[in-house]
Design a protein around this motif. Sequence first.
Motif, mmCIF file in Angstrom:
data_model
loop_
_atom_site.group_PDB
_atom_site.id
_atom_site.type_symbol
_atom_site.label_atom_id
_atom_site.label_comp_id
_atom_site.label_asym_id
_atom_site.label_seq_id
_atom_site.Cartn_x
_atom_site.Cartn_y
_atom_site.Cartn_z
ATOM 1 N N GLU A 32 5.985 -10.754 24.332
ATOM 2 C CA GLU A 32 5.123 -9.544 23.636
ATOM 3 C C GLU A 32 3.797 -9.868 23.810
ATOM 4 O O GLU A 32 3.087 -8.806 24.074
ATOM 5 N N ARG A 33 3.223 -11.039 23.217
ATOM 6 C CA ARG A 33 2.031 -11.129 23.110
ATOM 7 C C ARG A 33 1.145 -11.078 24.491
ATOM 8 O O ARG A 33 0.094 -10.683 24.620
ATOM 9 N N MET A 34 1.949 -11.876 25.264
ATOM 10 C CA MET A 34 1.270 -11.715 26.714
ATOM 11 C C MET A 34 1.151 -10.566 27.170
ATOM 12 O O MET A 34 0.299 -10.084 27.895
ATOM 13 N N TRP A 35 2.353 -9.672 27.302
ATOM 14 C CA TRP A 35 2.542 -8.136 27.643
ATOM 15 C C TRP A 35 1.345 -7.599 27.141
ATOM 16 O O TRP A 35 0.689 -6.569 27.581
ATOM 17 N N GLU A 36 1.123 -7.633 25.698
ATOM 18 C CA GLU A 36 0.131 -6.924 24.892
ATOM 19 C C GLU A 36 -1.166 -7.395 25.412
ATOM 20 O O GLU A 36 -1.993 -6.259 25.719
ATOM 21 N N ALA A 37 -1.434 -8.447 25.588
ATOM 22 C CA ALA A 37 -2.738 -8.870 26.080
ATOM 23 C C ALA A 37 -3.180 -8.192 27.589
ATOM 24 O O ALA A 37 -4.059 -7.574 27.882
ATOM 25 N N VAL A 38 -2.225 -8.064 28.517
ATOM 26 C CA VAL A 38 -2.112 -7.535 29.673
ATOM 27 C C VAL A 38 -2.436 -6.229 29.403
ATOM 28 O O VAL A 38 -3.500 -5.581 30.300
ATOM 29 N N ALA A 39 -1.715 -5.442 28.946
ATOM 30 C CA ALA A 39 -1.956 -3.945 28.507
ATOM 31 C C ALA A 39 -3.121 -3.632 28.056
ATOM 32 O O ALA A 39 -3.879 -2.750 28.167
ATOM 33 N N TYR A 40 -3.766 -4.420 27.053
ATOM 34 C CA TYR A 40 -5.054 -4.104 26.317
ATOM 35 C C TYR A 40 -6.172 -4.455 27.312
ATOM 36 O O TYR A 40 -7.165 -4.161 27.087
ATOM 37 N N SER A 41 -6.022 -5.372 28.269
ATOM 38 C CA SER A 41 -6.969 -5.736 29.195
ATOM 39 C C SER A 41 -7.195 -4.689 30.194
ATOM 40 O O SER A 41 -8.307 -4.541 30.983
ATOM 41 N N ASN A 42 -6.419 -3.842 30.557
ATOM 42 C CA ASN A 42 -6.460 -2.810 31.640
ATOM 43 C C ASN A 42 -7.325 -1.548 31.131
ATOM 44 O O ASN A 42 -7.080 -1.167 30.077
ATOM 45 N N ARG A 154 3.936 0.297 18.795
ATOM 46 C CA ARG A 154 4.311 -0.839 17.719
ATOM 47 C C ARG A 154 3.450 -1.322 16.854
ATOM 48 O O ARG A 154 3.668 -1.551 15.667
ATOM 49 N N ARG A 155 1.998 -1.393 17.136
ATOM 50 C CA ARG A 155 0.981 -1.901 16.416
ATOM 51 C C ARG A 155 1.046 -0.928 15.018
ATOM 52 O O ARG A 155 0.754 -1.507 14.070
ATOM 53 N N ILE A 156 0.738 0.396 15.292
ATOM 54 C CA ILE A 156 0.476 1.309 14.332
ATOM 55 C C ILE A 156 1.974 1.351 13.345
ATOM 56 O O ILE A 156 1.861 1.438 12.098
ATOM 57 N N ARG A 157 2.947 1.504 13.928
ATOM 58 C CA ARG A 157 4.406 1.445 13.230
ATOM 59 C C ARG A 157 4.449 0.080 12.335
ATOM 60 O O ARG A 157 4.775 0.616 11.335
ATOM 61 N N GLU A 158 4.053 -0.972 12.959
ATOM 62 C CA GLU A 158 4.134 -2.151 12.270
ATOM 63 C C GLU A 158 3.167 -2.592 11.228
ATOM 64 O O GLU A 158 3.062 -3.713 10.624
ATOM 65 N N ASN A 159 2.002 -1.487 11.272
ATOM 66 C CA ASN A 159 0.703 -2.041 10.494
ATOM 67 C C ASN A 159 0.120 -3.357 10.849
ATOM 68 O O ASN A 159 -0.327 -4.256 10.194
ATOM 69 N N VAL A 160 0.237 -3.518 12.146
ATOM 70 C CA VAL A 160 -0.576 -4.818 12.931
ATOM 71 C C VAL A 160 -2.071 -4.476 12.889
ATOM 72 O O VAL A 160 -2.550 -3.389 13.411
ATOM 73 N N THR A 161 -2.694 -5.550 11.966
ATOM 74 C CA THR A 161 -3.953 -5.251 12.002
ATOM 75 C C THR A 161 -4.825 -6.022 12.631
ATOM 76 O O THR A 161 -6.315 -6.158 12.705
ATOM 77 N N THR A 162 -4.317 -7.150 13.294
ATOM 78 C CA THR A 162 -5.108 -8.239 13.894
ATOM 79 C C THR A 162 -5.472 -7.698 15.218
ATOM 80 O O THR A 162 -4.659 -6.782 15.873
ATOM 81 N N PRO A 163 -6.489 -8.250 15.777
ATOM 82 C CA PRO A 163 -6.701 -7.989 17.451
ATOM 83 C C PRO A 163 -5.693 -8.086 18.412
ATOM 84 O O PRO A 163 -4.924 -9.200 18.160
ATOM 85 N N PRO A 164 -5.574 -7.642 19.413
ATOM 86 C CA PRO A 164 -4.583 -7.848 20.383
ATOM 87 C C PRO A 164 -4.847 -9.280 20.928
ATOM 88 O O PRO A 164 -6.120 -9.362 20.839
ATOM 89 N N ALA A 165 -4.138 -9.861 21.540
ATOM 90 C CA ALA A 165 -4.279 -11.350 22.163
ATOM 91 C C ALA A 165 -5.246 -10.720 23.320
ATOM 92 O O ALA A 165 -5.124 -9.836 24.051
ATOM 93 N N THR A 166 -5.812 -11.738 23.760
ATOM 94 C CA THR A 166 -6.853 -11.423 25.214
ATOM 95 C C THR A 166 -6.180 -12.387 26.120
ATOM 96 O O THR A 166 -5.088 -13.025 25.779
#
Length: 179
Positions: A32-42, A154-166
């Motif tokens: 999940e962390r890896m896919w998030e990093a990929v998603a946020y890099s695009n 997912r991040r807003i639903r779960e209140n994730v406040t840390t930046p996404p992984a790079t």
Amino acid sequence: AMAIGLAGTAAAQDAVIRTGGTDAVFASQNTERMWEAVAYSNPLPPGAPTADYPLVAWCEAMVSGHVTLGESLQTDDELDLELIELGRAEERKFRRALEVAGPRQSPETLDLAESAAASVRVRWSRVMELDLDARDETFGLFFGLPGRCEHAARRIRENVTTPPATLAEVGLEPGPAAE
């Protein structure tokens, strides 16, 4: 839909990503962390907000407009009907994330979200004014949402406040050079 399928597959098994001839293997717990990093890099499409909550509102408006467009076709084509059902599921997921996270948002963020969604709804309303053939063609040209939509929801639903992984943090790009 393809991004959804890839994300679902990746969650069930280790993921192998090929970058410049190098294979990077990620255990399921890190997928999940890896896919998030990929998603946020695009990059996002023009006009899409970059902050998570307004982006989810924009994504919800994109998918709900596509569903409405598909429903207007009154089709019995199985693929079209499947796309409409997939869109409805995405629409529900995004709406739920917005409902859960809404009370935590500032008035400015809520305004940005509404503005982003309104701009998308205006574009879909123009499409809905077209004749049946043009609407059908447009329905078929919708290629889906940026992968970041899923992660932002997912991040807003779960209140994730840390930046996404790079990409560097998940091993897909070298980190900064040591001095």
